[in-house]
Each structure stands twice: as C-alpha cells, then as structure tokens.
Scaffold this active site. Sequence first.
Site, short mmCIF file in Angstrom:
data_model
loop_
_atom_site.label_atom_id
_atom_site.label_comp_id
_atom_site.label_asym_id
_atom_site.label_seq_id
_atom_site.Cartn_x
_atom_site.Cartn_y
_atom_site.Cartn_z
N TRP A 255 28.02 -15.85 -12.77
CA TRP A 255 28.41 -17.20 -12.37
C TRP A 255 27.78 -18.22 -13.32
CZ3 TRP A 255 26.77 -22.04 -11.31
CH2 TRP A 255 27.65 -22.88 -10.63
N PHE B 84 21.43 -14.56 -7.01
CA PHE B 84 21.42 -15.97 -6.63
C PHE B 84 20.06 -16.56 -7.00
CE2 PHE B 84 25.26 -15.03 -4.59
CZ PHE B 84 25.82 -16.16 -4.01
N ARG C 260 44.69 -10.39 -8.24
CA ARG C 260 45.72 -10.94 -7.36
C ARG C 260 45.84 -12.46 -7.50
NH1 ARG C 260 43.49 -9.34 -1.82
NH2 ARG C 260 41.58 -9.74 -2.99
N ALA D 211 43.69 -7.91 2.09
CA ALA D 211 43.26 -6.53 2.35
C ALA D 211 42.93 -6.28 3.81
CB ALA D 211 42.05 -6.19 1.49
N LYS E 20 38.01 -19.87 3.09
CA LYS E 20 37.44 -18.90 2.16
C LYS E 20 37.35 -19.45 0.73
CE LYS E 20 38.19 -14.27 0.25
NZ LYS E 20 38.41 -14.72 -1.14
N THR F 50 34.35 -13.25 -8.95
CA THR F 50 33.52 -13.75 -10.05
C THR F 50 32.97 -12.61 -10.89
OG1 THR F 50 32.92 -15.68 -8.70
CG2 THR F 50 31.50 -15.18 -10.60
N LYS G 118 32.88 -11.27 -5.47
CA LYS G 118 33.60 -10.12 -6.04
C LYS G 118 34.54 -10.54 -7.17
CE LYS G 118 36.44 -8.10 -3.27
NZ LYS G 118 37.69 -8.75 -3.75
N PHE H 278 38.27 -7.74 -0.18
CA PHE H 278 37.20 -7.54 0.79
C PHE H 278 36.35 -6.31 0.45
CE2 PHE H 278 40.31 -10.02 3.51
CZ PHE H 278 39.60 -11.21 3.40
#
Length: 562
Positions: A415, A387, A100, A279, A111, A79, A77, A307
């Site tokens: 990415w 991906f 954030r 969150a 994470k 990225t 998210k 999230f």
Amino acid sequence: MNTKLEVKSDIEIAQQAKMKLITEIADSIGLQEDDIELYGRYKAKLSAETLERIKTNESGKVILVTAINPTPAGEGKSTVTVGLGDALNAIGKKTMIAIREPSLGPTMGIKGGAAGGGFSQVLPMEDINLHFTGDIHAITSANNALAALIDNHIQQGNELRIDQRRIVWKRALDLNDRALRKVVIGLGGPMQGVPREDGFDITVASEIMAVLCLSEDIKDLKNRLGRMVFAYNMDKQPITVAQLGAEGALTLLLKEAIKPNLVQTIAHTPALIHGGPFANIAHGCNSVIATKAAAKLADFVVTEAGFGADLGAEKFLHIKARTSGIKPEAVVVVATIRALKMHGGVAKGHLKEENTKALRLGFANLQKHAETLQNFGLPFVIAINKFITDTEAEMNTMLELCAANGMEAAVTEVWERGGDGGIELAQKLVEVIEQHEGTFSPLYELSDSLENKITAIAEKVYGAGKVEYSQKAKKQITQFEELGWGNLPICMAKTQYSLSDDPSKLGRPSDFSITIRELKPSIGAGFIVALTGEVMTMPGLPKNPAALRMDVDEQGQAVGLF
C-alpha cells in the site's frame, strides 16, 4: 518510489499518478494497436481476433491470491494482488494481473471498490470503480431483457405453459436495494401484464454474470445462455432460454462485454479486468477468457478470488479450474495482524493496542485456510499485509506462528511502497513454485451426489460438524438429481465473515452446523447454488453509505471515492 509518504487517500494517489497510453501498455505485452479496441486513451478491450490468435502461445504460470475471512479491520487482498504483480515485474518476471470489475453495490455501499489501494492500484481507478467500459450494465440489460421476454411470453398466451409460481429468474440491478428483494409485478389490469411475485438480485449475482465469466468464447457464451433454466412448466419440468428462443438476443447484448478490458497499474503493469461475480453469493472469480489471455501474454499471471479461501478460492478450484483447465501453480493467502486480532476477540476500536494473545487466538482462522489449501495439494505463501499500527512484538509473534505451523510467510508493504513493498513476497513465491510441484486435486468428484459435495465443502473447507437441510432443499436435491443435474459442482452462497454460516462466529468456530435452506439451478453457468443461513442475493445499504461522501468538483474530478 518513495518509502515514506504523507498519508493520502487512494483517489488522491490515483489522480496524481502518471498513466501511459494504453497503446504503450499493449506494446509491452506484444500487442499492436490493431489488436485492441480503444475506450479512450487509457482503456481498451482485446479484440476477438486477438484472443483467437494468442491461443497458440505457451501459457504462463497462474498465481491465485486469496485471504482470511474478512473483517472491518481490512485485509487488502486486491491491494496485495496488484502489488505482487508489480513486484514480480520488478524482479524480472513478465507478469500480468487478471482481476474482477468492481460492482457499484459495494462501491456505493460500505466495502469500497476493488481497484487496490495506495501505490498498488489499477488505473484509471475512478472509471474502473464506476461505469468502466459498461460490461456490468450490459449484463444487467441482458438479465432484464430475459425477464421482460418471460413476462411477455406469459402475457401473449404462454405457449410454453410457464408456471408463474415457479419462475426462478429474477430481475437485476447493480446497486444495493433491499426494498427490491421481494416485489409484486403486473399490477394495474390486463394491459399491464400478469400479476405475480418477483424479486431482484444484484447484477453480480445474476447467472448471466457467471455465464460470461465461465465462457471460453462467444459461441460458448451463446450455448450457455441457451441452457439457462428460468422457470418450470405446469408439469414441473424445467424451461430453458433456448426454448424461449432468447439466447441470440442475450448474446447480442453481451457481444462487447465478453471482451476483456486492458488497463494498467500505477507502476504500468498490464492488467485485464473482466467480470465481477461476488464470492459470497456467486463464484467470485474474474473471467476465464481474461485469465487465459493473460497467461498467453505473460510468464506469470496474478489473479484473485473474492473474500476468504473458504469462498473465492474454493470456488476457483472447484468451479473455474474445472471448467477451464486452469491450474494455479501456487496460492497467496493475505492476512493482517489487525484482522487476526479481531478474529481473536478484539473490538474494532481497540485494534491499535498491542495484543499478542488475541493474535494467537485469531491465528486459528488463518491456520484453517492454510489447511484447506494443503488439502487441495497446492503450495502457498502467507502475505502479512503490514499496517503502521503493528508492533514489533506482534510482527515477531506472527512470523513465529507461521514458522511453527510450517507456513512460508513474507511481510508486504505494497500500500505504501507499491511493488517495492512486495519484493520479498514475489521472491518467496517464485522459490515456492520452483521447489514445490503442486499436486492439485479437488475435494470432491463430480460424480458424487449433490449432498456429498455439499458435505465435503462444509466439513473439509469450513470445518463444520454436520449439514442440515430445509425440507425445500431436500426436495430440490432429489428433483435436481432426477433432472440429470447431479454431476454439477456446487456454488455455496454463504456469509463471508465466518467459516460458518453465522457472521458473528469469528476465528475458527467448532461444533457448528451448516444449514442449506434452498438450492438454485445455474445450468448455463454449470453449477448448483446452495444458499446457506440467511445470506441475501440482494444486499442492503448501511446506515451511512459511502455514496453520501462522494462528489465531483468543478473540474469534473471525483471526490470521496475512497
């Protein structure tokens, strides 16, 4: 930018990127050197005078980025948020990013950081993921200053008649440390304080973090800090920070932290990074000040909420949007085929194997989040974060499912390719904004009872069949409404991994209940926290924390930081 790359780690890509001086980034959004306060060559804060001056500027369009329920497979998210900002700039839209600050908890835990990834990162990535400009440390200090003042007040005679059994304020630390969830303090005799039970929250769950992120300016910050309830007296009446006389000192500790931080992406898109509430246990959005400032300095602002849409987006729309008057023009929902296969029952070790059946089953999770945004009246686009292991059959299935359910979708490769990999998403998003005028409306009214607000979130956002309350929660609802807090929004503390409050229920569970075990007043922030299931406000470290793979080389360069 190269379309084919050797596989490098995020930190290797970040360290090889060439940054512009932060004064150049400021100049690109119409700010002079006097408008910013430098923190070295590549970081700065917007001054209070600048924030005041730009308030008369016309506001740009705010785009909210959210996601499906996260899985160990990864969604990307942050990225996509960064890559989308770069892509919008690439197609000629003056854009800023507002996100954030990462917490050391997930950074040193499992994470990872929150600076994006690959060629869609904010820089300097090492600083941002570690101490940055010290904002979170300042919040930790303010939180613990209040805790010290509370216990000192009790030690010095307890004029406010604080019931030490009903102190709701905890100490804070910006690290995962399960051993501090429940502690006893004041041991060792009369000179060491009054013994009582206490505990620690992770700093990003502190009400002071929420207060800073929801304040409009330093005056509002001070007023909100003064309204915070930290305990109840012997008559079970709430006691506020203003009654203790501590709001001035807390504001002093936060006077620099309230200023948004200006940095850049690898592609030199300006980014404001400010505030970091989780969150799952907090409201999960960057600061109102940063989002509004970005909107005054750019035509488009890309911001994210933590999230899945059941947590961050719901809280953005019910709490942040209400508090600030910010209305997103559209929403981006990030999903990966890998993660949806996991929601469809595939184990992590088998995600590289083609499985369109599991993808179809897991798609139900994305479908529920899309329905939630439709209920809010907001247009949205699905960002399919591609991906290398995604097969052609899986990609075709994903696009067919989106089309069959009336969802606009775009494949993103940000990415690997940075903003170039998000052009399709950016163009589709602009089309959606131009063609669909949102009719944003909350899913509950502030005048609804606390119980009805909780029910609305549980049923309309999670898809729950019913809500169950502990005896403690029932008493608290009655008490809070009698105290005049019934008109506040709800901030649900819930596992991020499931639409339910059971992290093992992936996909789109049905016929489940949400259990409310306890409520917490966050009166300064302006909401009531409802804790569900077994969610913790102080996480623990995993068996193999990321910290054990981190180091620094002889040149002072970080190693192993993602």
